[in-house]
Design an enzyme around this catalytic site. Structure first.
Site, PDB file in Angstrom:
ATOM      1  N   ASP A  35     -11.096  -5.519   5.624  1.00 67.40           N
ATOM      2  CA  ASP A  35      -9.804  -5.137   6.203  1.00 67.40           C
ATOM      3  C   ASP A  35      -9.515  -3.672   5.858  1.00 67.40           C
ATOM      4  OD1 ASP A  35      -7.017  -4.822   6.861  1.00 67.40           O
ATOM      5  OD2 ASP A  35      -6.808  -7.004   6.756  1.00 67.40           O
ATOM      6  N   SER A  75      -3.367  -6.035  11.459  1.00 65.55           N
ATOM      7  CA  SER A  75      -4.414  -7.019  11.178  1.00 65.55           C
ATOM      8  C   SER A  75      -4.225  -8.307  11.964  1.00 65.55           C
ATOM      9  CB  SER A  75      -4.473  -7.333   9.680  1.00 65.55           C
ATOM     10  OG  SER A  75      -4.925  -6.205   8.975  1.00 65.55           O
ATOM     11  N   THR A 128      -5.327 -11.950   8.655  1.00 65.22           N
ATOM     12  CA  THR A 128      -6.737 -12.015   9.078  1.00 65.22           C
ATOM     13  C   THR A 128      -7.280 -13.449   9.083  1.00 65.22           C
ATOM     14  OG1 THR A 128      -6.994  -9.801   8.147  1.00 65.22           O
ATOM     15  CG2 THR A 128      -9.020 -10.961   8.763  1.00 65.22           C
ATOM     16  N   GLU A 245     -13.495 -12.286   4.199  1.00 61.30           N
ATOM     17  CA  GLU A 245     -12.722 -11.052   4.294  1.00 61.30           C
ATOM     18  C   GLU A 245     -12.595 -10.327   2.955  1.00 61.30           C
ATOM     19  OE1 GLU A 245      -8.481 -11.252   4.735  1.00 61.30           O
ATOM     20  OE2 GLU A 245      -8.364  -9.319   5.748  1.00 61.30           O
ATOM     21  N   ASP A 250      -7.804  -2.760   2.553  1.00 57.75           N
ATOM     22  CA  ASP A 250      -6.631  -2.299   3.299  1.00 57.75           C
ATOM     23  C   ASP A 250      -5.482  -1.895   2.371  1.00 57.75           C
ATOM     24  OD1 ASP A 250      -4.873  -2.209   5.777  1.00 57.75           O
ATOM     25  OD2 ASP A 250      -3.892  -3.860   4.714  1.00 57.75           O
ATOM     26  N   HIS A 254      -3.490   1.612   2.092  1.00 60.54           N
ATOM     27  CA  HIS A 254      -2.030   1.797   2.189  1.00 60.54           C
ATOM     28  C   HIS A 254      -1.502   2.558   0.969  1.00 60.54           C
ATOM     29  CE1 HIS A 254      -1.058  -0.435   5.811  1.00 60.54           C
ATOM     30  NE2 HIS A 254      -1.827  -1.428   5.428  1.00 60.54           N
ATOM     31  N   ASP A 292     -11.384  -4.694  10.776  1.00 56.52           N
ATOM     32  CA  ASP A 292     -10.383  -4.949  11.818  1.00 56.52           C
ATOM     33  C   ASP A 292      -9.749  -3.637  12.294  1.00 56.52           C
ATOM     34  OD1 ASP A 292      -9.109  -4.609   9.375  1.00 56.52           O
ATOM     35  OD2 ASP A 292      -7.684  -6.251   9.666  1.00 56.52           O
ATOM     36  N   HIS A 293      -9.730  -2.624  11.400  1.00 59.45           N
ATOM     37  CA  HIS A 293      -9.178  -1.292  11.682  1.00 59.45           C
ATOM     38  C   HIS A 293      -9.405  -0.438  10.443  1.00 59.45           C
ATOM     39  CE1 HIS A 293      -5.982  -2.290   8.933  1.00 59.45           C
ATOM     40  NE2 HIS A 293      -5.813  -3.443   9.588  1.00 59.45           N
ATOM     41  N   HIS A 319      -2.149   2.438   9.161  1.00 61.35           N
ATOM     42  CA  HIS A 319      -3.475   2.302   9.771  1.00 61.35           C
ATOM     43  C   HIS A 319      -3.753   3.497  10.678  1.00 61.35           C
ATOM     44  CE1 HIS A 319      -2.878  -2.361   9.507  1.00 61.35           C
ATOM     45  NE2 HIS A 319      -2.929  -1.778   8.317  1.00 61.35           N
TER      46      HIS A 319
HETATM   47 MG    MG Z   1      -6.488  -8.887   6.208  1.00 61.43          MG
HETATM   48 ZN    ZN Z   2      -2.886  -2.886   6.568  1.00 60.93          ZN
END
Ligand code: MG
Ligand code: ZN
Length: 355
Positions: A35, A75, A128, A245, A250, A254, A292-293, A319
């Site tokens: 993620d 997500s 997710t 995952e 992620d 952030h 996912d990004h 993101h």
């Molecule tokens: Mg996730």
């Molecule tokens: Zn995020």
């Protein structure tokens, strides 16, 4: 003349059928999502760690990640695109913007008799993983998502989020509900270690798991190996679809926290190694690693390969629209090279795995 062409035709048919037989069948699919893991998160981690397993995969690609209503996805919409092959709005889980349910690859795998599993380092109700079994208009609806899990039939689930199954506003006890559905429900690693087959729900934390740098240990790689072991045992013939995952890459993005990002990518890569080890032995397992990004709009602004030093800078606390990397290994892996959209994974996988 007629006989000659007949023999020629026969020869062609034999050669064609031989080459089809020679192609390895995809029996199992291990789909791994970092993620927020953009290409710079990967290369920064490769630099800091000296090597990664995912970057040694033979096929690589780039994936467009935009959602139905935003150039930059979240997500929930990205997970929905990966799981169902359909775009939706940011924040929506497993359904259209108008709340029409999408069928996920995990649901179709289950329907076709395959084993199914989820391993994450967040709550199992997080966006997710939820995209693989839940259908809710808002990713924040953790209790409704937990309820969706109880009817999903997923065989193995390892992650956090005990509170959404036990201490619910509606007073329902989803743990006893799952036990009545033959789930072995466990709350710690030691209990999970003792399980080798059958349905398993391992809720290893009340909320999310801790950071790997703050005591999570090898939960993700070991959980991945455990899920593979159980599914390979119980679904030898039919095969399985497992989603893993690296949830917290992620969160490092952030926080614009380089150490958090890199330690989580390296931990996720250890899970990739577990998947690869199995796939190499099995020969009929496709392993796909993607994101996912991207998170943080991370740039690599300095570094030294020999000293394993790297310096990231960030352009956002959110993101970005960067293309997501793909690394693929196993039969059919070449299908995941080049540039494609995140909605294309599902059909590609189902075609290869024959469901
Ligand atoms: Mg996730
Ligand atoms: Zn995020």
């Amino acid at each position: 003349m007629q006989m000659k062409s007949g023999i020629l035709l026969l020869l062609f048919t034999v050669i064609a059928s031989l080459s089809v037989d020679a192609q390895k069948k995809v029996n199992n699919v291990i789909f791994m999502i970092g993620d927020g893991m953009g290409i710079n998160q990967v290369y920064a981690s490769l630099t800091a760690n000296g090597s990664l397993t995912m970057t040694a995969f033979p096929y690589t690609g780039f994936v467009r990640t935009c959602s139905a209503n935003r150039y930059i996805t979240d997500s929930a919409a990205a997970g929905t695109a990966l799981s169902s092959g359909r775009k939706t709005d940011n924040g929506v889980i497993g359904m259209s913007p108008e709340s029409v349910k999408y069928v996920s690859i995990m649901e179709e795998a289950k329907e076709n008799g395959l084993g199914t599993g989820i391993v994450v380092t967040c709550t199992v109700t997080h966006a997710t993983p939820a995209a693989y079994y839940a259908h809710q208009p808002d990713r924040e609806m953790h209790e409704e998502i937990a309820l969706d899990f109880t009817v999903s039939g997923i065989d193995v689930c390892i992650g956090g989020g005990k509170q959404y199954f036990m201490k619910r506003k509606d007073g329902k006890d989803l743990i006893s509900d799952m036990e009545s559905k033959q789930y072995q429900v466990v709350f710690n690693q030691q209990e999970l270690d003792c399980i080798h087959s059958g349905k398993v729900m391992a809720l290893l934390a009340n909320e999310d798991l801790p950071k790997v740098s703050e005591g999570r240990g090898d939960m993700l790689p070991e959980g991945t190996a455990k899920a593979i072991g159980i599914l390979a045992e119980d679904y030898k013939e039919k095969g399985f679809f497992l989603m893993v995952e690296g949830s917290q890459i992620d969160w490092g993005g952030h926080a614009n926290d380089q150490q958090y990002i890199i330690s989580e990518v390296v931990d996720f890569d250890k899970a990739v190694k577990k998947a690869l080890d199995f796939a190499e032995k099995d020969g009929n397992t496709l392993v796909i690693v993607t994101a996912d990004h991207e998170t943080g709009g991370a740039a690599i602004i300095d570094g030294d390969i020999n000293r394993k030093e790297v310096k990231l800078a960030y352009t956002t606390k959110g993101h970005s629209a960067s293309l997501a990397p793909v690394f693929a290994y196993g039969p059919g892996a070449e299908e995941f090279s080049g540039y494609f959209d995140n909605t294309e994974f599902k059909a590609k996988i189902e075609k290869l795995a024959g469901f």
